[in-house]
Design a protein around this motif. Structure first.
Motif, PDB file in Angstrom:
ATOM      1  N   PHE A   1       0.826  -1.204   0.000  1.00  0.00           N
ATOM      2  CA  PHE A   1       0.000   0.000   0.000  1.00  0.00           C
ATOM      3  C   PHE A   1       0.861   1.255   0.000  1.00  0.00           C
ATOM      4  CE2 PHE A   1      -1.567   3.384   2.816  1.00  0.00           C
ATOM      5  CZ  PHE A   1      -2.625   3.861   2.047  1.00  0.00           C
ATOM      6  N   LEU A   2       1.886   1.285   0.847  1.00  0.00           N
ATOM      7  CA  LEU A   2       2.764   2.456   0.915  1.00  0.00           C
ATOM      8  C   LEU A   2       3.474   2.700  -0.413  1.00  0.00           C
ATOM      9  CD1 LEU A   2       4.423   2.091   4.444  1.00  0.00           C
ATOM     10  CD2 LEU A   2       2.631   3.699   3.757  1.00  0.00           C
ATOM     11  N   GLU A   3       3.890   1.607  -1.071  1.00  0.00           N
ATOM     12  CA  GLU A   3       4.616   1.772  -2.331  1.00  0.00           C
ATOM     13  C   GLU A   3       3.687   2.285  -3.440  1.00  0.00           C
ATOM     14  OE1 GLU A   3       7.943   2.117  -4.507  1.00  0.00           O
ATOM     15  OE2 GLU A   3       7.818   1.547  -2.384  1.00  0.00           O
ATOM     16  N   ARG A   4       2.431   1.841  -3.429  1.00  0.00           N
ATOM     17  CA  ARG A   4       1.482   2.362  -4.420  1.00  0.00           C
ATOM     18  C   ARG A   4       1.133   3.826  -4.137  1.00  0.00           C
ATOM     19  NH1 ARG A   4      -0.998  -2.736  -3.689  1.00  0.00           N
ATOM     20  NH2 ARG A   4      -2.551  -1.759  -2.298  1.00  0.00           N
ATOM     21  N   ARG A   5       1.019   4.154  -2.855  1.00  0.00           N
ATOM     22  CA  ARG A   5       0.630   5.523  -2.487  1.00  0.00           C
ATOM     23  C   ARG A   5       1.784   6.495  -2.661  1.00  0.00           C
ATOM     24  NH1 ARG A   5      -0.785   9.745  -2.146  1.00  0.00           N
ATOM     25  NH2 ARG A   5      -2.287  10.795  -0.768  1.00  0.00           N
TER      26      ARG A   5
END
Length: 216
Positions: free
Chosen positions: A67-71
């Motif tokens: 999630f952090l990498e997509r955001r």
């Protein structure tokens, strides 16, 4: 072997990362008990820690990293700091809370929030002296597909601290350091203890007989 491992992680990222994370986290409890020099290992506690690690921490970390990498994609300084800030203000307190309440629940405690109320704040503040540095390295240099495994390696150390804090500590780094490196007794204290012990052994028999109540 390294190439084979990375190939396996790429092919089965979820299973590999979560399994390694859970094993490393549970290993932290084993190390805590070993350092505590217990006569008998409490395998039920290790099992409870493993259940919490496999069911929540490993899975949550795997999907949280994605999630952090997509955001915030990439490893530029700005993106890394955004990931780090969100991680330490959201994931860190959640993971600590689940550990304290989850293990208490599996142990069948009446009040599963007791340890959390008493030790969460100290534990979270101690974590701020450890996790930001580890996660900075994670976000800046570690590929996404092995970030949960890297976090698990760090969690091995952290789980040792958590298990100590839950069973006999107060969540502070000072208590953990005192447990790992107990202060040595001074030479004067050791001499006094030996002297007292010798005096107790040299008590004359007459004094022992005199101390007994007279029989009628």
């Amino acid at each position: 072997m390294r190439t084979a491992f990375l190939r396996h992680v790429r092919r089965f990222p979820w299973v590999t990362n979560v399994t390694l994370y859970g094993c490393l986290f549970a290993g932290g409890d084993f190390v805590h008990q070993w350092f505590s020099h217990r006569e008998k290992m409490d395998w039920s506690h290790t099992r409870n820690v493993a259940v919490v690690a496999f069911s929540f921490h490993g899975n949550f970390n795997f999907f949280w990293m994605r999630f952090l990498e997509r955001r915030f994609p990439g490893n530029s300084a700005g993106m890394v700091m955004r990931k780090l800030l969100l991680d330490q203000t959201t994931a860190a307190p959640l993971a600590t809370s689940v550990f304290y309440t989850g293990v208490s629940f599996l142990e069948g405690k009446d009040d599963i929030t007791e340890d959390w109320r008493e030790k969460f704040l100290n534990t979270y503040k101690t974590g701020l002296m450890f996790w930001p540095f580890m996660q900075f390295l994670n976000f800046a240099f570690v590929p996404l597909y092995v970030r949960t495994t890297f976090t698990g390696c760090c969690a091995f150390v952290w789980a040792t601290f958590l298990c100590f804090s839950r069973q006999s500590g107060d969540g502070t780094a000072g208590a953990a350091l005192a447990w790992l490196f107990p202060p040595e007794k001074s030479e004067a204290e050791s001499t006094k203890e030996n002297s007292n012990s010798k005096e107790n052994m040299d008590v004359p028999k007459e004094a022992i007989v005199a101390s007994k109540p007279a029989q009628k």
